[in-house]
Scaffold this motif. Sequence first.
Motif, PDB file in Angstrom:
ATOM      1  N   GLY A   1       0.154  -6.773   7.481  1.00 35.52           N
ATOM      2  CA  GLY A   1       1.162  -5.770   7.797  1.00 35.52           C
ATOM      3  C   GLY A   1       2.384  -6.484   8.345  1.00 35.52           C
ATOM      4  O   GLY A   1       2.252  -7.388   9.179  1.00 35.52           O
TER       5      GLY A   1
ATOM      6  N   VAL B   1     -14.810  -6.644   8.238  1.00 35.68           N
ATOM      7  CA  VAL B   1     -13.348  -6.592   8.167  1.00 35.68           C
ATOM      8  C   VAL B   1     -12.824  -7.072   9.516  1.00 35.68           C
ATOM      9  O   VAL B   1     -13.284  -6.639  10.570  1.00 35.68           O
ATOM     10  N   MET B   2     -11.885  -7.965   9.446  1.00 40.33           N
ATOM     11  CA  MET B   2     -11.355  -8.607  10.633  1.00 40.33           C
ATOM     12  C   MET B   2     -10.489  -7.641  11.442  1.00 40.33           C
ATOM     13  O   MET B   2      -9.540  -7.058  10.903  1.00 40.33           O
TER      14      MET B   2
ATOM     15  N   ILE C   1       2.469  -2.639   4.490  1.00 39.01           N
ATOM     16  CA  ILE C   1       1.197  -3.357   4.519  1.00 39.01           C
ATOM     17  C   ILE C   1       0.848  -3.735   3.086  1.00 39.01           C
ATOM     18  O   ILE C   1       1.062  -2.936   2.173  1.00 39.01           O
TER      19      ILE C   1
ATOM     20  N   ARG D   1       0.696  -8.376  11.277  1.00 37.72           N
ATOM     21  CA  ARG D   1      -0.670  -8.020  11.667  1.00 37.72           C
ATOM     22  C   ARG D   1      -1.593  -8.456  10.533  1.00 37.72           C
ATOM     23  O   ARG D   1      -1.369  -8.123   9.380  1.00 37.72           O
TER      24      ARG D   1
ATOM     25  N   ALA E   1      -5.667 -10.004  -2.634  1.00 41.53           N
ATOM     26  CA  ALA E   1      -7.105 -10.239  -2.850  1.00 41.53           C
ATOM     27  C   ALA E   1      -7.910  -9.701  -1.674  1.00 41.53           C
ATOM     28  O   ALA E   1      -7.979  -8.490  -1.467  1.00 41.53           O
ATOM     29  N   ASN E   2      -8.461 -10.587  -0.853  1.00 35.85           N
ATOM     30  CA  ASN E   2      -9.353 -10.141   0.209  1.00 35.85           C
ATOM     31  C   ASN E   2      -8.633  -9.797   1.512  1.00 35.85           C
ATOM     32  O   ASN E   2      -9.125  -9.037   2.324  1.00 35.85           O
TER      33      ASN E   2
ATOM     34  N   THR F   1      -2.042  -5.924   0.355  1.00 35.26           N
ATOM     35  CA  THR F   1      -3.309  -6.621   0.126  1.00 35.26           C
ATOM     36  C   THR F   1      -3.059  -7.757  -0.831  1.00 35.26           C
ATOM     37  O   THR F   1      -2.436  -7.565  -1.882  1.00 35.26           O
TER      38      THR F   1
ATOM     39  N   THR G   1      -5.350  -8.570   8.863  1.00 38.43           N
ATOM     40  CA  THR G   1      -6.675  -7.969   8.830  1.00 38.43           C
ATOM     41  C   THR G   1      -7.252  -8.185   7.425  1.00 38.43           C
ATOM     42  O   THR G   1      -6.752  -9.021   6.679  1.00 38.43           O
ATOM     43  N   GLY G   2      -8.311  -7.478   7.078  1.00 41.56           N
ATOM     44  CA  GLY G   2      -8.909  -7.659   5.759  1.00 41.56           C
ATOM     45  C   GLY G   2     -10.212  -8.432   5.844  1.00 41.56           C
ATOM     46  O   GLY G   2     -10.806  -8.569   6.907  1.00 41.56           O
ATOM     47  N   ILE G   3     -10.607  -8.944   4.695  1.00 42.05           N
ATOM     48  CA  ILE G   3     -11.930  -9.572   4.575  1.00 42.05           C
ATOM     49  C   ILE G   3     -11.769 -11.079   4.477  1.00 42.05           C
ATOM     50  O   ILE G   3     -10.943 -11.582   3.713  1.00 42.05           O
TER      51      ILE G   3
ATOM     52  N   GLU H   1      -5.444  -8.578   4.178  1.00 39.98           N
ATOM     53  CA  GLU H   1      -4.362  -7.612   4.353  1.00 39.98           C
ATOM     54  C   GLU H   1      -3.347  -8.172   5.349  1.00 39.98           C
ATOM     55  O   GLU H   1      -3.736  -8.774   6.362  1.00 39.98           O
TER      56      GLU H   1
ATOM     57  N   HIS I   1       0.834  -1.210   0.000  1.00 35.53           N
ATOM     58  CA  HIS I   1       0.000   0.000   0.000  1.00 35.53           C
ATOM     59  C   HIS I   1       0.863   1.253   0.000  1.00 35.53           C
ATOM     60  O   HIS I   1       1.980   1.253   0.499  1.00 35.53           O
TER      61      HIS I   1
ATOM     62  N   VAL J   1      -7.489  -6.469  13.665  1.00 36.34           N
ATOM     63  CA  VAL J   1      -6.110  -6.969  13.555  1.00 36.34           C
ATOM     64  C   VAL J   1      -5.812  -8.082  14.573  1.00 36.34           C
ATOM     65  O   VAL J   1      -6.121  -7.962  15.743  1.00 36.34           O
TER      66      VAL J   1
END
Lengths: 712, 712
Positions: free
Chosen positions: B438, B660-661, B429, B454, B433-434, B431, B456-458, B436, B362, B663
């Motif tokens: 870090g 979104v999950m 950080i 870390r 696809a779905n 991505t 996170t994401g979908i 993330e 990112h 972290v």
Amino acid sequence: TSSAVAKGVSMPWKTRTSHPLDPLSATEIKVAVATVRAAGATPEERDSMRFIEVVLVEPEKHVIAMADAYFFPPFQPSLLPRVKGRPVIPSKLPPRQARLIVYSKKSNETSIWVVEFLEIHATTRGGHHRGKVISSKVIPDVQPPMDAVEYAECEAVVKDYPPFREAMKRRGIEDMDLVMVDAWCVGYHSEADAPRRRLAKPLIFCRTESDCPMENGYARPVEGIHVLVDMQNMVLIEFEDKKFVPLPPADPLRNYTPGETRGGVDRSDVKPLLIIQPEGPSFRVKGHYVEWQKWSFRIGFTPREGLVIHSVAYVDGSRGHRSVAQRLSFVEMVVPYGDPNEPHYRKNAFDAGEDGLGKNAHSLKKGCDCLGYIKYFDSHFTNFTGGVETIENCVCLHEEDHGMLWKHQDWRTGLAEVRRSRRLTVSFICTVANYEYGFYWHFYQDGKIEAEVRLTGILSVGALLPGEVRKYGTTIAPGLYAPVHQHFFVARMDMAVDCKPGEALNQVVELNIKVEEPGKDNVHNNAFYAEEKVLKSELQAMRDCSPLTARHWIVRNTRTVNRTGQLTGYKLVPGSNCLPLAGPEAKFLRRAAFLKHNLWVTPYAHNEMFPGGEFPNQNPRAGEGLGSWVKQNRSLEEADVVLWYVFGLTHIPRLEDWPVMPVEHLGFMLMPHGFFNCSPAVDVPPNTHESDIKETNGVVAKPVQNGLIAKL
Amino acid sequence: TSSAVAKGVSMPWKTRTSHPLDPLSATEIKVAVATVRAAGATPEERDSMRFIEVVLVEPEKHVIAMADAYFFPPFQPSLLPRVKGRPVIPSKLPPRQARLIVYSKKSNETSIWVVEFLEIHATTRGGHHRGKVISSKVIPDVQPPMDAVEYAECEAVVKDYPPFREAMKRRGIEDMDLVMVDAWCVGYHSEADAPRRRLAKPLIFCRTESDCPMENGYARPVEGIHVLVDMQNMVLIEFEDKKFVPLPPADPLRNYTPGETRGGVDRSDVKPLLIIQPEGPSFRVKGHYVEWQKWSFRIGFTPREGLVIHSVAYVDGSRGHRSVAQRLSFVEMVVPYGDPNEPHYRKNAFDAGEDGLGKNAHSLKKGCDCLGYIKYFDSHFTNFTGGVETIENCVCLHEEDHGMLWKHQDWRTGLAEVRRSRRLTVSFICTVANYEYGFYWHFYQDGKIEAEVRLTGILSVGALLPGEVRKYGTTIAPGLYAPVHQHFFVARMDMAVDCKPGEALNQVVELNIKVEEPGKDNVHNNAFYAEEKVLKSELQAMRDCSPLTARHWIVRNTRTVNRTGQLTGYKLVPGSNCLPLAGPEAKFLRRAAFLKHNLWVTPYAHNEMFPGGEFPNQNPRAGEGLGSWVKQNRSLEEADVVLWYVFGLTHIPRLEDWPVMPVEHLGFMLMPHGFFNCSPAVDVPPNTHESDIKETNGVVAKPVQNGLIAKL
Ligand SMILES: [Co+2]
Ligand SMILES: [Co+2]
């Protein structure tokens, strides 16, 4: 609701000034002590009373519900069970009570007293209070925690003892001002340790300079001198200069004061880092009641546990305040050492039950211990002779930025949503002899609660003979040896997932991953799944961590479901953990049976508070404590569940742990698992980013109020 | 030293502008691509070249030593091996080289090219550069990582395919703008997946609104449609509407944009929290060289790994720069799913080797992704057709307050010394696809280095038939199902504890606690001790975590000792970890043999970089990767040691992970263990506390420079 209460309902002073869970005030402690002392039969008896602990008697849960429904925030009548038609509004709360542990210096007896506070002049503020003894009883065969006064007296007595001076002289020391005598509880290793005598077995250390109060005296342990002190009569009852071990050389790296005072040079390139909250903190505090980001709880403090978190709830939209836990605290800790030699095998301190985590708490300083906008809470205690002492700034409450909360960036559009995490941290720090422990409860915007212990302080070291090497520890400086040991902590969590106070509608589910059998439904052999099992009774609920099966435990409400029909729950997710490394027959494990498993679950019982029993010193008290309670094998299928999580680390000392050990972190997490219908953090607003806030620099340029700034 | 270099030594432009470890500049990438393209035999061949990766060829370690000794900071001649008499000062550094992975769209061939940069007009700045092809070779039987362009093309092709439109129509969808086609690599499950074809197997999702770019389209998976795409020729080669699964209902909780745009209300009580560094940061940055609090290192970045940390050293008083590690990075990750059904069993993404962590990084934003004084680094990449693309603010470097560093309060005097911990954090950080991820490297004042991921994401979700429940996952919304899965990460750590670059003087020691036998030397049964064992060769060094024995691994220098005579070392301390839960015969494990152990150790080899081989997609390549290299069973008794630490977590989805999950944190620690003679944090100066700094509020009232402030 509050107006309904105001209308002509008489309320005693207590309900208006102190919530039933508020720690005792200085005045209440004074009244309690005076009441008990006055009840002494003779002047001699009154004189010999020593006050080990004066603490609030926490009321039955329905009283807490009543207080929270009608007298104090959150003013939530739904907390009370419904009576047919409409709820009954109580007219008043029962009086507060104090519980005192009194040690008789004369008779070597320990007694427990309960004092109820009466009220005079209810309407005038500051009207004087009175106490009434409700009960008193002698507890046979125990020794209550040691007091700082006793430690100081013990040191003086040992230093005055001619044969001890003789022994120190043999080691080249004549100036008794250099000598430090750290009394340690004897624990229980044989019948000689039984509580008919109040015993301490000191460790001896020796400074090198008499005019340097900040010298690290723990750097010169004095070995080979056996001392046993009768702490009741404050006399040496055993003494032997057993073995001549020369004092280790003065270690030039032993001190930890700044720069030149240490004999070193400090870094000069740590630039200041300020945390500014120009609009103040995001929390609101009313007395001991705290609200922050949909969380609410009450802060308590006891001499033994230190910080207690009561009545933890989360405001979840139209569902209102949803309860998560009734009471969270650290109730015991044990630090067993791995060296079988004198004096190390005796080192297995129960720092809560033998000393008191709360009693040994620090008075914290802004900018040093804590950064940002701080709300401190003071704590009041009785001292040994019954006076009131206050630790100012004992509990620290503040917010912290905690990095990324969640993020997703769409790969098709490049558009991202990111949120920063804020956490609310409540903590205290205590010293027990050489070691320091910080205890932290962190609340997060995504519904997590983290329990964390930070370990620092000075290693407990021994001396080596010239040329000696021991496999049970690390030589950390010439002649200086730090034995391997473990630190164990017990968190007691009286859970209340979607329960009103006292409701018994929780159960604990253990979850393990199972690998699927190969076969036609698993042709690629990739399959695994989570298997759930209700822990149906206490003996089934003695469990250990199992990282390889992703084991964790979910406290579920047995009647409440989320939007997909799953029972609502909070899970306990272990961090790194271990079990005792001593042999199964180790002497100290008789007092610490609770270390044998990482998780225990019991149905709530008012008097089951301390896993090694209330008085773990000098007595295995096999009939008390977690290990005995669970033998009842009470049902847990639908219960008011208490989790006991035992966690620890094995500390193999490093040279880098000397002279003061850099903080080690250890802990675990309580996480919502199907408690909410989706992420509770989805409603945290985005930050404006840098370029958007250049104009707002003006905010910072405004004069900043005191307390809004803390400097690193 | 630098003046010695200046005197009449000719240096090419590269050495003055780019350190041998600096990532390729945009210009260098341009030159490299042009050079390779020009080498194509025919116009058609040149046209069909696709540029998967253009990356610096990191030079041999002695070149790095030479650069750091004479041409770049730390200007440390002692890095070079001594030659008799005096060191030989080299006149110049060898030219920089680029390595290109080129995919031929025409021939479906993957080739690797090395280009050397030549220099014209050395003396004029901006003089133009030229490249020379040093080598090129075709790599048979591989498929290189997929590119974002291919993903986009694949989506278009599928959406244009009439039978696909027909299938969507059956499901009630006619507007193709709603449809999302996420191409996934096929991995390798059978010979049909072999690399003679470049294959992707898309997952299909469907939004509900066509004019809402931030709608969470992953909330409506389309199941039952089998699609296989030939990505070389960009055509559908298999299609079947296998099973009718109705689209799940639109979940009202699926979105994650702020407030009303989500259909919710955001919190309004998060008050701003500012981090101000009025005197600037404590770090110094020169190009890619970073110095902070006695630490120094170089920042690198590659398309596959993302952030790389080179040449990590610590200034230790008169011992100067002491090396800890030569190169640290995350080299692979794998996310295997536990559901044996289509399409989930195919989900076992190798996000580094199949896509690229760095390529998907990112562009970060102050105040949102990062708080405090930020130094950003940009990264340059080639895109698919050979153009240069830049991710601005790709790597974030900043300081953080990290609470208590150490504390001790003397119980006799009440005097306390406490220090606050500051850490330096380098991160990026990305991505895929779905999801993330870090990736963070934290450097501490007490000598610790923490590696943290870390997550996170979908969630990657599937649809359920009405009434269907699956044991392999969690129903997180009506009709919506998130299968259980694991996330594994591989950190590659080319260690150099007290080693000059390339010196082979390290070994790895495993430490386990042993319980002492009961007996006359252990009468209280409390004894245990740490047992050390050198991991002598690669096959002995395939190890797993063992929390119950406090297992950890120490990288020791074989020739350097600390003040107590112990070999100097750094230890790897695991955090929570797991192993794959798939059956041992799982298909994806053929490509991911490296997941079978938590620790692997190899002697450094220039070409051993990626534990699943360089091209893990569509080919188990059994002869490549960590699992094969270690079969050589090379000696590790005194070696240039590379640690491969494999760590993961098992993710049982919660309703709270949606949409979104929040972290999750995962990681491990590198800690000095007898590397220093005492705590390296003892020289951190104390903070002035609150009452001492009231006067300094003026500092804050001064106008604050841009970049010194970030708002939460
Ligand atoms: Co320790
Ligand atoms: Co996951």
